[in-house]
Design a protein around this motif. Structure first.
Motif, PDB file in Angstrom:
ATOM      1  N   THR A  87      89.601  22.049 -75.722  1.00  0.00           N
ATOM      2  CA  THR A  87      88.875  23.306 -75.232  1.00  0.00           C
ATOM      3  C   THR A  87      89.785  24.687 -75.149  1.00  0.00           C
ATOM      4  O   THR A  87      89.422  25.650 -75.372  1.00  0.00           O
ATOM      5  N   TYR A  88      91.069  24.414 -74.630  1.00  0.00           N
ATOM      6  CA  TYR A  88      91.938  25.328 -74.557  1.00  0.00           C
ATOM      7  C   TYR A  88      93.042  25.567 -75.585  1.00  0.00           C
ATOM      8  O   TYR A  88      93.855  26.503 -75.254  1.00  0.00           O
ATOM      9  N   ALA A  89      93.001  24.830 -76.499  1.00  0.00           N
ATOM     10  CA  ALA A  89      93.825  24.918 -77.735  1.00  0.00           C
ATOM     11  C   ALA A  89      95.227  24.863 -77.144  1.00  0.00           C
ATOM     12  O   ALA A  89      96.011  25.704 -77.425  1.00  0.00           O
ATOM     13  N   THR A  90      95.602  23.822 -76.798  1.00  0.00           N
ATOM     14  CA  THR A  90      96.891  23.484 -76.183  1.00  0.00           C
ATOM     15  C   THR A  90      97.329  22.126 -76.532  1.00  0.00           C
ATOM     16  O   THR A  90      96.705  21.283 -76.679  1.00  0.00           O
ATOM     17  N   ASP A  91      98.651  21.891 -76.724  1.00  0.00           N
ATOM     18  CA  ASP A  91      99.331  20.591 -76.870  1.00  0.00           C
ATOM     19  C   ASP A  91     100.114  20.139 -75.698  1.00  0.00           C
ATOM     20  O   ASP A  91     100.799  19.453 -75.835  1.00  0.00           O
ATOM     21  N   ALA A  92      99.523  20.673 -74.484  1.00  0.00           N
ATOM     22  CA  ALA A  92     100.371  20.307 -73.338  1.00  0.00           C
ATOM     23  C   ALA A  92     100.471  18.897 -72.904  1.00  0.00           C
ATOM     24  O   ALA A  92      99.596  18.085 -73.520  1.00  0.00           O
ATOM     25  N   SER A  93     101.624  18.259 -72.495  1.00  0.00           N
ATOM     26  CA  SER A  93     101.798  16.874 -72.012  1.00  0.00           C
ATOM     27  C   SER A  93     100.716  16.531 -71.051  1.00  0.00           C
ATOM     28  O   SER A  93     100.112  17.450 -70.383  1.00  0.00           O
ATOM     29  N   ASP A  94     100.754  15.259 -70.910  1.00  0.00           N
ATOM     30  CA  ASP A  94      99.662  14.648 -69.809  1.00  0.00           C
ATOM     31  C   ASP A  94      99.935  15.079 -68.437  1.00  0.00           C
ATOM     32  O   ASP A  94      98.893  15.414 -67.738  1.00  0.00           O
ATOM     33  N   ALA A  95     101.382  14.749 -68.151  1.00  0.00           N
ATOM     34  CA  ALA A  95     101.649  15.448 -67.088  1.00  0.00           C
ATOM     35  C   ALA A  95     101.535  16.803 -66.571  1.00  0.00           C
ATOM     36  O   ALA A  95     101.432  17.225 -65.500  1.00  0.00           O
ATOM     37  N   THR A  96     101.485  17.876 -67.564  1.00  0.00           N
ATOM     38  CA  THR A  96     101.323  19.017 -67.269  1.00  0.00           C
ATOM     39  C   THR A  96      99.982  19.550 -67.050  1.00  0.00           C
ATOM     40  O   THR A  96      99.745  20.063 -66.078  1.00  0.00           O
ATOM     41  N   ILE A  97      99.124  18.723 -67.795  1.00  0.00           N
ATOM     42  CA  ILE A  97      97.509  18.820 -67.578  1.00  0.00           C
ATOM     43  C   ILE A  97      97.282  18.377 -66.334  1.00  0.00           C
ATOM     44  O   ILE A  97      96.410  19.064 -65.722  1.00  0.00           O
ATOM     45  N   ASP A  98      97.745  17.218 -65.947  1.00  0.00           N
ATOM     46  CA  ASP A  98      97.528  16.524 -64.679  1.00  0.00           C
ATOM     47  C   ASP A  98      98.161  17.515 -63.331  1.00  0.00           C
ATOM     48  O   ASP A  98      97.270  17.877 -62.396  1.00  0.00           O
ATOM     49  N   ALA A  99      99.283  18.405 -63.623  1.00  0.00           N
ATOM     50  CA  ALA A  99      99.786  19.147 -62.619  1.00  0.00           C
ATOM     51  C   ALA A  99      98.755  20.386 -62.628  1.00  0.00           C
ATOM     52  O   ALA A  99      98.622  20.852 -61.478  1.00  0.00           O
ATOM     53  N   CYS A 100      98.089  20.885 -63.808  1.00  0.00           N
ATOM     54  CA  CYS A 100      97.292  21.952 -63.489  1.00  0.00           C
ATOM     55  C   CYS A 100      96.094  21.639 -62.732  1.00  0.00           C
ATOM     56  O   CYS A 100      95.455  22.277 -61.920  1.00  0.00           O
ATOM     57  N   TRP A 101      95.450  20.565 -63.236  1.00  0.00           N
ATOM     58  CA  TRP A 101      94.333  20.009 -62.400  1.00  0.00           C
ATOM     59  C   TRP A 101      94.577  19.751 -60.798  1.00  0.00           C
ATOM     60  O   TRP A 101      93.739  20.191 -60.057  1.00  0.00           O
ATOM     61  N   ASN A 102      95.562  18.916 -60.563  1.00  0.00           N
ATOM     62  CA  ASN A 102      96.020  18.877 -59.101  1.00  0.00           C
ATOM     63  C   ASN A 102      96.571  19.994 -58.531  1.00  0.00           C
ATOM     64  O   ASN A 102      96.642  20.105 -57.256  1.00  0.00           O
ATOM     65  N   ALA A 103      96.474  21.281 -59.184  1.00  0.00           N
ATOM     66  CA  ALA A 103      96.901  22.477 -58.546  1.00  0.00           C
ATOM     67  C   ALA A 103      96.138  22.801 -57.285  1.00  0.00           C
ATOM     68  O   ALA A 103      96.216  23.629 -56.515  1.00  0.00           O
ATOM     69  N   MET A 104      94.876  22.460 -57.535  1.00  0.00           N
ATOM     70  CA  MET A 104      93.790  22.599 -56.309  1.00  0.00           C
ATOM     71  C   MET A 104      94.138  21.931 -54.931  1.00  0.00           C
ATOM     72  O   MET A 104      93.649  22.308 -53.961  1.00  0.00           O
ATOM     73  N   LEU A 105      94.857  20.960 -55.011  1.00  0.00           N
ATOM     74  CA  LEU A 105      95.272  20.137 -53.948  1.00  0.00           C
ATOM     75  C   LEU A 105      96.451  20.989 -53.161  1.00  0.00           C
ATOM     76  O   LEU A 105      97.539  21.022 -53.686  1.00  0.00           O
ATOM     77  N   ARG A 106      95.823  21.613 -51.866  1.00  0.00           N
ATOM     78  CA  ARG A 106      96.983  22.649 -51.325  1.00  0.00           C
ATOM     79  C   ARG A 106      97.297  21.626 -50.039  1.00  0.00           C
ATOM     80  O   ARG A 106      96.644  20.831 -49.590  1.00  0.00           O
ATOM     81  N   GLY A 107      98.400  22.174 -49.591  1.00  0.00           N
ATOM     82  CA  GLY A 107      98.998  21.415 -48.245  1.00  0.00           C
ATOM     83  C   GLY A 107      99.320  20.048 -48.260  1.00  0.00           C
ATOM     84  O   GLY A 107      99.288  19.423 -47.220  1.00  0.00           O
ATOM     85  N   MET A 108      99.622  19.476 -49.478  1.00  0.00           N
ATOM     86  CA  MET A 108      99.931  18.275 -49.769  1.00  0.00           C
ATOM     87  C   MET A 108     101.332  17.982 -50.127  1.00  0.00           C
ATOM     88  O   MET A 108     101.776  18.709 -50.693  1.00  0.00           O
TER      89      MET A 108
END
Length: 108
Positions: A87-108
């Motif tokens: 969708t976003y035309a990226t070759d980002a690593s699994d860990a990077t994608i996970d970090a982006c997705w988990n950015a919504m978790l604040r204060g943890m």
């Protein structure tokens, strides 16, 4: 019949069927009541990762079913990451994608 016992277990007065499997965990979507959630942080992280305008990131977020499916557990992590890469035309690593997705978790 009023006052009778239901045929099986209920949750919120709805019948629950377990198909004989042991329930080990119940997950509640608390909608920011207990956890501080910020979808904007996830959108900003994907924007930063892909160098796409945040409005373009948000457009896919609100129109693509894959985000909802992932939230509901209907997509595996691998399928979701593949969707993000395509969708976003990226070759980002699994860990990077996970970090982006988990950015919504604040204060943890």
């Amino acid at each position: 019949m009023a006052g009778s016992n239901p045929a099986g277990p209920t949750f919120l007065n709805l019948p629950v069927r377990f198909d004989g499997a042991a329930v080990k965990t119940i997950i509640f979507d608390l909608g920011g009541v207990i956890l501080d959630l910020s979808v904007q942080h996830t959108l900003a992280a994907f924007s930063s990762l892909t160098h796409k305008h945040i409005a373009d990131i948000e457009q896919a977020f609100v129109t693509a079913n894959e985000f909802t499916w992932y939230e509901k557990g209907l997509l595996t992590d691998e399928a979701f990451r593949t969707f993000i890469r395509e969708t976003y035309a990226t070759d980002a690593s699994d860990a990077t994608i996970d970090a982006c997705w988990n950015a919504m978790l604040r204060g943890m």
